[in-house]
Design an enzyme around this catalytic site. Structure first.
Site, PDB file in Angstrom:
ATOM      1  N   SER A 106     -54.842  12.441  32.270  1.00 28.02           N
ATOM      2  CA  SER A 106     -55.326  11.092  31.995  1.00 28.02           C
ATOM      3  C   SER A 106     -54.176  10.085  32.092  1.00 28.02           C
ATOM      4  CB  SER A 106     -56.014  11.055  30.629  1.00 28.02           C
ATOM      5  OG  SER A 106     -56.759   9.880  30.460  1.00 28.02           O
ATOM      6  N   ASP A 210     -67.103  12.615  34.175  1.00 27.83           N
ATOM      7  CA  ASP A 210     -66.111  11.902  33.367  1.00 27.83           C
ATOM      8  C   ASP A 210     -66.560  10.463  33.161  1.00 27.83           C
ATOM      9  OD1 ASP A 210     -63.858  10.655  32.300  1.00 27.83           O
ATOM     10  OD2 ASP A 210     -62.465  11.805  33.545  1.00 27.83           O
ATOM     11  N   HIS A 240     -64.278  14.360  30.927  1.00 35.95           N
ATOM     12  CA  HIS A 240     -62.924  13.826  30.965  1.00 35.95           C
ATOM     13  C   HIS A 240     -61.894  14.839  30.481  1.00 35.95           C
ATOM     14  CE1 HIS A 240     -59.724  10.926  31.103  1.00 35.95           C
ATOM     15  NE2 HIS A 240     -59.488  11.049  29.811  1.00 35.95           N
TER      16      HIS A 240
END
Length: 258
Positions: A106, A210, A240
């Protein structure tokens, strides 16, 4: 290999000084450097799985917590992309030796790309080099593209007026404070407006389900690499976190390529 060692490094001085917690495991090259996500720490599922892989393969491994995260000093609300990038650079310089694979999740994917970019710009010989990148739901430019541009006017007004907005989170009972400093400083580090060159192979894992980093964002990022060997893997039912056993297997398989 023995157990990993818990260490720390001082980054910055005076009022901006903070102690960064680091988990370091000695081992063979290429070593692994874990760059975690926004509001996550070095003891998450993916980070621990990667550390176990390094232990079993006898490979070097470094994990750490950004300031305001986990066991490191500092307030989360003082955090910015530039601040966390400075800490990533300091940890890389102090603990990494020889070729390294940067594994960024991320926000950590964005920081990994920024770290490589800045390393390529240096004119000095370092103790470590980057041999490859494994990016998991990479949130490049997320402060601008995935936050600011998607916020309704009333939330933008609140951030500009109060300096912070409490964003509800699916990953915590407590909301995440999104500060004006985070948004404004993040504009100094945007990547998606031009081409990206890392000088190494890049592997991207992205969940189609996601809701935080849409899969189209990963496709756009992939198109920005000018000459690098890039493989984007879309996980049809992945979210995610990508921390299910099958997702961990994909991450380990990508790392094992290097």
């Amino acid at each position: 290999m023995g157990d990993s060692c818990l260490k720390s490094i001082q980054v910055g001085t005076g009022a901006v000084g903070r102690k960064i917690a680091v988990s370091w495991r000695a081992g063979a090259a290429p070593g692994l450097l874990w760059l975690g996500g926004f509001k996550s720490d070095m003891n998450g599922i993916k980070a621990r799985a990667l550390d176990e892989f390094a232990r079993d393969r006898g490979r070097a491994m470094v994990r750490f917590d950004y300031s305001g995260h986990g066991a490191s000093d500092g307030a989360f609300t003082d955090g910015t992309i530039g601040r966390w990038l400075e800490e990533s650079q300091a940890v890389f310089d102090a603990f990494c030796r020889g070729p390294q694979v940067l594994v960024g999740s991320s926000m950590g994917g964005w920081l990994a790309l920024l770290l490589v970019r800045d390393l390529l710009r240096l004119k000095v010989v370092l103790h470590a080099t980057v041999a490859g990148l494994v990016l998991i739901a990479p949130a490049a430019d997320f402060t601008e593209e995935l936050m600011w541009k998607r916020m309704p006017p009333e939330i933008r007004d609140e951030i500009e007026r109060n300096g912070v907005w409490a964003r509800p989170s699916a990953y915590s009972q407590e909301p995440y404070p999104i500060t004006r400093g985070l948004i404004e400083e993040g504009r100094n580090h945007l990547l998606l407006g031009g081409m990206i060159e890392t000088g190494c192979a890049v592997r991207i894992l992205q969940g189609v389900m996601d809701e935080d980093v849409p899969w189209q964002h990963a496709v756009d990022l992939s198109a920005r690499f000018a000459r690098d060997d890039v493989v984007l893997t879309l996980v049809k039912d992945g979210d995610h976190r990508l921390s299910r056993p099958q997702d961990i297997e994909r991450m380990i398989a990508a790392v094992a390529e290097f």
